[in-house]
Design a protein around this motif. Structure first.
Motif: not given
Length: 184
Positions: A49-56, A60-63
């Motif tokens: 869920x947090x991966x969809x909110x990060x920038x870059x 995003x892919x790493x998360x």
């Protein structure tokens, strides 16, 4: 009820649970694996869920990848708890060995100080413990099924004893020191 009695009761409860866990270490090991699986599932879901909110794109892919790995591990531990227990015990064995080696190396950087022998002995003991566990596991793999439970039981006993001693310290401490202990 005074504070020292609460700490005493908590310590005694920890000791009782430690004894209970040592009485059934395989069951406790599987319980640790199930709890680990649940925590990995929750962490993995939050990570996705947090991966969809990060920038870059890279972040995003790493998360998302880390979240997917945690979800997979959590599901795997819950779907196959016996195999998960052996996996976690093997990780503990590796960490004992790696930590022991690291402390032995660190001890030689402390040579000539008062910390040399304590660090060296601590490292050697971790290495010896890892070797003993590995040798027992090589002849009887069921040892790994009990390892996490045994470690948990021992930790609960030591934690309980520490809480009991702290309770008596709080009871006997002058009132000024008790307030400082509460703040810490």
């Amino acid at each position: 009820m005074s504070d020292w009695i609460k700490w005493l009761l908590l310590g005694l409860l920890s000791i009782v649970f430690g004894i209970f866990v040592l009485g059934a270490p395989a069951v406790a090991s599987i319980a640790v694996t199930v709890v680990t699986g649940i925590l990995l599932l929750v962490s993995g879901a939050l990570q996705v869920v947090g991966g969809f909110t990060v920038e870059g794109t890279g972040n995003k892919a790493l998360s998302l990848i880390m979240g997917a790995v945690m979800l997979f591990l959590g599901w795997s531990f819950l779907d196959h708890p016996l195999q998960g227990t052996v996996t976690l015990a093997t990780v503990c064995l590796i960490l004992f060995m790696a930590g022991g080696i690291a402390r032995v190396i660190l001890s030689f950087q402390m040579k000539g100080t008062q910390y040399f022998w304590a660090t060296l002995i601590s490292g050697i003991m971790s290495i010896v413990l890892a070797i003993i566990i590995w040798r027992f596991a090589a002849t009887d793999p069921a040892v790994l099924l009990q390892l996490l439970g045994i470690l948990l039981g021992i930790e609960m006993l030591f934690n309980g004893l520490g809480l009991v001693f702290m309770a008596f310290f709080i009871k006997d401490a002058p009132k000024g020191e008790t307030n400082e202990a509460k703040e810490a």
